[in-house]
Scaffold this active site. Structure first.
Site, short mmCIF file in Angstrom:
data_model
loop_
_atom_site.label_atom_id
_atom_site.label_comp_id
_atom_site.label_asym_id
_atom_site.label_seq_id
_atom_site.Cartn_x
_atom_site.Cartn_y
_atom_site.Cartn_z
N TYR A 142 -9.02 8.55 2.60
CA TYR A 142 -8.70 10.07 3.22
C TYR A 142 -10.00 10.64 4.14
O TYR A 142 -9.74 11.21 4.83
CB TYR A 142 -8.55 11.12 2.00
CG TYR A 142 -7.33 11.37 1.38
CD1 TYR A 142 -6.66 10.05 0.72
CD2 TYR A 142 -6.34 12.35 1.49
CE1 TYR A 142 -5.34 10.10 0.46
CE2 TYR A 142 -5.14 12.24 0.84
CZ TYR A 142 -4.57 11.18 0.43
OH TYR A 142 -3.38 11.30 -0.02
N LYS A 192 -7.53 -2.26 -7.03
CA LYS A 192 -6.95 -3.54 -6.48
C LYS A 192 -8.02 -4.50 -6.13
O LYS A 192 -8.55 -5.16 -5.07
CB LYS A 192 -6.22 -3.08 -5.09
CG LYS A 192 -5.43 -4.26 -4.45
CD LYS A 192 -4.06 -4.72 -5.04
CE LYS A 192 -3.43 -5.85 -4.39
NZ LYS A 192 -2.27 -6.24 -5.09
N ASP A 224 -0.60 -2.54 -8.23
CA ASP A 224 0.69 -2.78 -8.08
C ASP A 224 1.48 -2.81 -9.41
O ASP A 224 2.48 -2.63 -9.99
CB ASP A 224 1.13 -3.91 -7.25
CG ASP A 224 0.06 -5.23 -7.53
OD1 ASP A 224 -0.68 -4.95 -8.34
OD2 ASP A 224 0.29 -6.12 -7.06
N ASP A 248 -2.73 9.50 -5.41
CA ASP A 248 -1.78 10.26 -4.75
C ASP A 248 -0.40 9.48 -4.81
O ASP A 248 0.40 10.18 -5.36
CB ASP A 248 -2.15 10.16 -3.14
CG ASP A 248 -1.24 10.84 -2.22
OD1 ASP A 248 -0.71 12.00 -2.90
OD2 ASP A 248 -0.64 10.47 -1.45
N ASP A 252 2.80 10.86 -7.65
CA ASP A 252 4.28 11.27 -7.31
C ASP A 252 5.36 10.16 -8.10
O ASP A 252 6.28 10.55 -8.72
CB ASP A 252 4.61 10.82 -5.89
CG ASP A 252 4.35 12.20 -5.05
OD1 ASP A 252 3.68 12.61 -5.20
OD2 ASP A 252 5.02 12.38 -3.96
#
Ligand code: IPM
Ligand code: MG
Length: 362
Positions: A142, A192, A224, A248, A252
């Site tokens: 970001y 990751k 993942d 983020d 969701d």
């Protein structure tokens, strides 16, 4: 604190509608518990851009600086999508997060039992879900530089930079371990590390910090796999610690465990009491102005404000209890509607929660 100064930034789209309901609920809490909340409103996002030419006017920032906490609705909308990135509504949100160093974003994923049938997922999978996502909020993709467009032999190239320092990882890891210590003492750190150098550093630092929390069980997961595990067996998680972008996306996804993203509150804090509180959902331009948005995420965000910024635990619980009672009575906004329940509008939901609050504590 004799009085609690709250900067109210409703923002864009449904942000306006849901914030109004949260204010109504906060006023009711203030009246019932004899607390003095002082609300001051200011412009933010596309609405601010339309009126002043910038998404975060200096007066808004000043008001926030002079407040004890910020309550924010939502920012963004198609209308402002083609503006240069520094003028986009989202820029205001990122500047607020960075300016106030709100590096810890807490997103509780709590399934209210009456909503178990509102989720598209099976009851057996969902039952007992109670997770908190601790998302790093002021680093990573970001904010990393360079972040730009270039020409490369006539080809257009865009670059974003994922960057994390040891100290940034350390401070967010400490927040997550402390939260875990007060819950089920179980922490999953998501990265990751099979691919990303930032993730390898993340893992090392989290392992170092873990030495100070021998009572907390730590697991590492690739992002993942974490995305899959959240749907396969959400009960295995208690506290999830992750970097900005992964947080983020995973939040969701996790929202669907609760039935609707309209149920998810968040707190962005830095550890000294100051914080910004906002629903996880966005401005939802497609339903703005129709009176059908779910105000519960913002109402629950204001409960988090009472808890984290003002240490008003009893008042925070009163709000959460009122929300649960209204859901138990069968009232639903369209996003959480199911057969046999009573559909209500944004303002009806707000006033039902306000009423429940007055009743339960009188
Ligand atoms: C969130 C939102 C924001 C983010 C947007 C609106 C900039 O999606 O808080 O999750 O990406 O952080
Ligand atoms: Mg998001």
């Amino acid at each position: 604190m004799a009085e609690y100064r709250i900067a109210v930034l409703p923002g864009d789209g449904i942000g306006q509608e849901v914030t109004r309901e949260a204010l109504r609920v906060l006023k009711a809490v203030g009246n019932k518990f004899g607390r003095k909340f002082v609300f001051q409103e200011a412009l933010v996002g596309g609405t601010a851009y339309d009126e002043t030419g910038v998404p975060l006017p200096p007066e808004t920032l000043k008001l926030c600086e002079n407040s004890d906490a910020i309550l924010l609705g939502a920012v963004g909308g198609d209308k402002w999508d083609n503006l240069p990135s520094s003028l986009r509504p989202e820029a205001a949100l990122l500047t607020l997060r960075k300016h106030f160093d709100l590096f810890a974003n807490l997103r509780p994923i709590i399934l209210f039992p009456p909503l178990i049938d509102a989720s598209p997922l099976k009851r057996e999978i969902l039952e007992g879900t109670d997770i908190i996502i601790v998302r790093e909020l002021t680093g990573g993709l970001y904010f990393g530089k360079p972040k730009e467009r270039r020409k490369n032999n006539g080809d257009v190239v865009a670059v974003d930079t994922m960057i994390y320092s040891e100290s940034e990882i350390k401070r967010i890891a400490n927040v997550a371990f402390q939260i875990a210590r007060n819950r089920r003492k179980l922490l999953h750190s998501v990265d990751k590390a099979n691919i990303l150098e930032t993730s390898r550093l993340w893992r090392e630092v989290v392992n170092d910090v873990a030495q100070d929390y021998p009572d907390v069980e730590l697991h590492h997961l690739y992002v993942d796999n974490a995305a899959m595990q959240l749907l396969r067996n959400p009960r295995q998680f208690d506290v999830i610690l992750t970097e900005n972008t992964f947080g983020d996306i995973l939040s969701d996804e996790a929202a669907m465990l609760t039935g609707s993203i309209g149920m998810l509150p968040s707190a962005s804090i830095r550890g000294d009491g100051f914080g910004m509180y906002e629903p996880v959902h966005g401005s939802a331009p497609d339903i703005a102005g129709k009176g059908i948005a779910n105000p519960i995420a913002t109402i629950l965000s204001s409960a988090m404000m009472l808890r984290f910024s003002f240490q008003l635990e009893e008042e925070a619980r009163a709000i959460e209890k009122a929300v649960l009672e209204v859901l138990e009575l069968g009232y639903r906004t369209p996003d959480i509607m199911s057969d046999g329940k009573k559909q209500v509008s944004t303002t009806e939901m707000g006033s039902l929660i306000e009423e429940a609050l007055y009743k339960s504590i009188s």
